[in-house]
Design an enzyme around this catalytic site. Sequence first.
Site, mmCIF file in Angstrom:
data_model
loop_
_atom_site.group_PDB
_atom_site.id
_atom_site.type_symbol
_atom_site.label_atom_id
_atom_site.label_comp_id
_atom_site.label_asym_id
_atom_site.label_seq_id
_atom_site.Cartn_x
_atom_site.Cartn_y
_atom_site.Cartn_z
ATOM 1 N N HIS A 1 -12.273 53.088 -11.743
ATOM 2 C CA HIS A 1 -12.176 53.524 -12.878
ATOM 3 C C HIS A 1 -12.653 52.134 -13.783
ATOM 4 O O HIS A 1 -12.386 51.075 -13.411
ATOM 5 C CB HIS A 1 -10.662 53.818 -13.550
ATOM 6 N N CYS A 2 -13.684 52.382 -14.581
ATOM 7 C CA CYS A 2 -14.181 51.369 -15.481
ATOM 8 C C CYS A 2 -13.444 51.470 -16.960
ATOM 9 O O CYS A 2 -13.732 52.379 -17.628
ATOM 10 C CB CYS A 2 -15.759 51.777 -15.690
ATOM 11 N N GLY A 3 -12.840 50.242 -17.424
ATOM 12 C CA GLY A 3 -11.979 50.343 -18.492
ATOM 13 C C GLY A 3 -13.111 50.135 -19.691
ATOM 14 O O GLY A 3 -13.041 50.353 -20.596
#
Length: 232
Positions: free
Chosen positions: A222-224
Amino acid sequence: PLTLSIETQFCVGREGWSGEPTRRQRRGIAGDGMDVPWLLVAHGSVTALVVVSFLCGQWPIFEGTFVQSINHFLTSGAYRHFLRLVQAACGTGARDLVLGVEQYCCDRPNPILQVLYVAIIGGTYFIIVQSSFKYIPGYYVSVLHRYLSIVVVSIGAILFVLTSFSDPGTVTSENVSQYVSAYPFDNIIYVEKECSTCRITRPARAKHCRICNRCVARFDHHCGWMVLLFAA
């Protein structure tokens, strides 16, 4: 008539006639042409060391070296020292507040990091325009570089927006059969399981993201910064 250079005139005016610049002045004259190149070399070396340490510091070849130490400091050590500093200066409540902000920004789907990223890129480009564009055109670069920089930054911004709003491969009850057919179970590493949250069959290499609360095919991370899940 004898013509004196600026440096020699300075010698005459300050220290009397010597026929040549003083040792201190010779060092200054010689250093004028070397300061900028050595500064660039030092800047490039430090930048390369930080990038290599950050990206490759966990490789076995760097085990026990200063590269691994730099990686540890950049990825976790610096933040832990920062938390200790906040706790020592402001108390446990301030440290918990920092941890709460971190959890909200990094472990919840929200656009804060996206806005921060756009601000960093926009602010940096504004500084470059204000400080560097006055040297363009110059001896080595033409005025075309001004317009090329605008094009490059614009393309980066467009790709960032498109990536942020793209579908990473969300698995739903409507398309789960397609993903199961595309990524069959090998019954060795990947066996048929049901996602306890989505209540659907989880295809091979799929995973449920606790931040976005959905299953994603070929889940990677997951890329914030993009509020987005990346698939392999």
